[in-house]
Structures are given as structure tokens and as C-alpha cells.
Design an enzyme around this catalytic site. Sequence first.
Site, PDB file in Angstrom:
ATOM      1  N   LEU A 132     -13.796 -38.875   4.254  1.00 25.47           N
ATOM      2  CA  LEU A 132     -12.935 -37.885   5.285  1.00 25.47           C
ATOM      3  C   LEU A 132     -13.608 -36.680   5.445  1.00 25.47           C
ATOM      4  O   LEU A 132     -14.372 -36.043   4.410  1.00 25.47           O
ATOM      5  CB  LEU A 132     -11.582 -37.583   4.810  1.00 25.47           C
ATOM      6  CG  LEU A 132     -10.369 -38.609   4.807  1.00 25.47           C
ATOM      7  CD1 LEU A 132      -9.117 -37.795   4.222  1.00 25.47           C
ATOM      8  CD2 LEU A 132     -10.322 -39.076   6.047  1.00 25.47           C
ATOM      9  N   ASP A 133     -13.851 -36.018   6.485  1.00 22.13           N
ATOM     10  CA  ASP A 133     -14.335 -34.977   6.788  1.00 22.13           C
ATOM     11  C   ASP A 133     -13.848 -33.671   5.743  1.00 22.13           C
ATOM     12  O   ASP A 133     -12.689 -33.762   5.207  1.00 22.13           O
ATOM     13  CB  ASP A 133     -14.067 -34.228   8.104  1.00 22.13           C
ATOM     14  CG  ASP A 133     -14.648 -34.993   9.042  1.00 22.13           C
ATOM     15  OD1 ASP A 133     -15.300 -35.839   9.037  1.00 22.13           O
ATOM     16  OD2 ASP A 133     -14.190 -34.922  10.526  1.00 22.13           O
ATOM     17  N   ARG A 134     -14.629 -32.669   5.238  1.00 24.27           N
ATOM     18  CA  ARG A 134     -14.497 -31.996   4.088  1.00 24.27           C
ATOM     19  C   ARG A 134     -13.342 -31.007   4.527  1.00 24.27           C
ATOM     20  O   ARG A 134     -12.425 -30.833   3.563  1.00 24.27           O
ATOM     21  CB  ARG A 134     -15.735 -31.007   3.966  1.00 24.27           C
ATOM     22  CG  ARG A 134     -15.478 -30.127   2.822  1.00 24.27           C
ATOM     23  CD  ARG A 134     -16.694 -29.617   2.162  1.00 24.27           C
ATOM     24  NE  ARG A 134     -16.439 -28.969   0.894  1.00 24.27           N
ATOM     25  CZ  ARG A 134     -17.334 -28.488   0.144  1.00 24.27           C
ATOM     26  NH1 ARG A 134     -18.677 -28.317   0.546  1.00 24.27           N
ATOM     27  NH2 ARG A 134     -16.939 -27.926  -0.997  1.00 24.27           N
TER      28      ARG A 134
END
Length: 232
Positions: free
Chosen positions: A68-70
Site C-alpha cells: 500500500l502507498d505510504r
Amino acid sequence: MNPKTHSTKDNLQVLFEDNHLIVVNKRPGDIVQGDKTGDAPLSEVVKEYIAEKYNKPGAVYLGVVHRLDRPTSGIVVFARTSKALARLNKMFAERETEKIYWAVVKNMPPKTEDTLTHFLKRNPKQNKSYAHIKEVPDSKNAVLHYKLLKKLDNYFLLEVVLETGRHHQIRSQLSSIGCSIKGDLKYGFDRSNPDGSIHLHAKKLTLIHPVQKEEITIEAPTPDEAVWNACN
């Protein structure tokens, strides 16, 4: 990102675990796998948690299935055995899972529900993906379905079901219809969230257990924060 909000082995939000897999609720700011920042990734935190809980000496095996994106939050699946990892990788690659996200956006979408189809082209230097209506060189087909779940005081809550899993897909596609996600400066929102997060949450995942072969559905609570709390 505020380091106090990062996951540690002592505050890890475990949603599901058995001998084959462990599913956690990622906090915004957690990084799933190590990168150039050198920050401790969530995968290492989960290894520490397993080592302590099960009193495991030596190296703990943990396979990263997806990312998942940060700045986003929500469900992340890790494999605890190589057999589970191979099967989960195949499942995710062949889109045999159902992933549901919640996104808080600034503007009312053009329709209360719709399917968005674009061709996404990634710009590695900018770490950004651009959504095109027609195919362009080096682009990948991207499909998602959204529906309006709730009108908040200043925002709108959308449910997003992914059909493909492209780089920054939800962020880019929603931005292209004028629905930038709250806090997402990169894709057109006008200001950042104080903690550097964006209001995109991997809410629900349905998959076939890689070993027991039964269907499991996992849900992740949204972060404890005013706008998210208004969504529930």
C-alpha cells in the site's frame, strides 16, 4: 510523518493470523517494504511481533504479498510460509481477490456510481501515474468501480472496488474525474493532512485461504481521526 503514529511490535493492529498468513491494519506513514528512506518497514515490525509472540529464535520468515502507498492505511497481507506466499502471489496477480477501499474526496463525483477505465502511464522520476482516456505508449489498462457511500460536512465518502492493481491507481483515476483524495497534494488536493497521510483506506479484502482453501473476509477499522470517524 509523525513517528509516534507508526506501527511497532507492541501496537501492531493484527486483523487475522494463523500459521500461514498474518494480516495487519497499516497505519498511514508505515512503509510496507524497505526503501531508500531507510525507515523501518512494516515487514520488519511484523517479524519482530512474530518472533516475540511465538518465541522464535533466529530469522523469521515473512513474505510480502502486496503493498500500500505510504500515506494510505488499511489491510496488508503477509505470508508466513513460502508455500502460502507463492499461492497468495498467484491469487493477487490473477485478481482472484476482492479489494474494497474507502476514499474521502473533496468534490461530489459526476455520478453516484460508475466504472472508470483509463490507461495509466507511470512517471518513475515523479513517482506519479497519469490517467489517459486512450492507450498511450507504455501505459497499462486500469479499471475501478466506485459508488458514493456518504455525504460528509465538507467531503464525500466513496467506496472503491479495484479490478486492476496499478501504481497509484485509485489516486490517479479519482483525480482525473475531479475527485482528488483528501490530503493528496500529488494528485491535486489543495492542502496536505497534518500527519502527511491521505484519506485512502484499504477497508475490506476477500480471498481464498492459501492452504485451507476456504473464503475469508477481513475488514480494517479506519484510523481514529475526525473525518474518518464521521464516515463510520
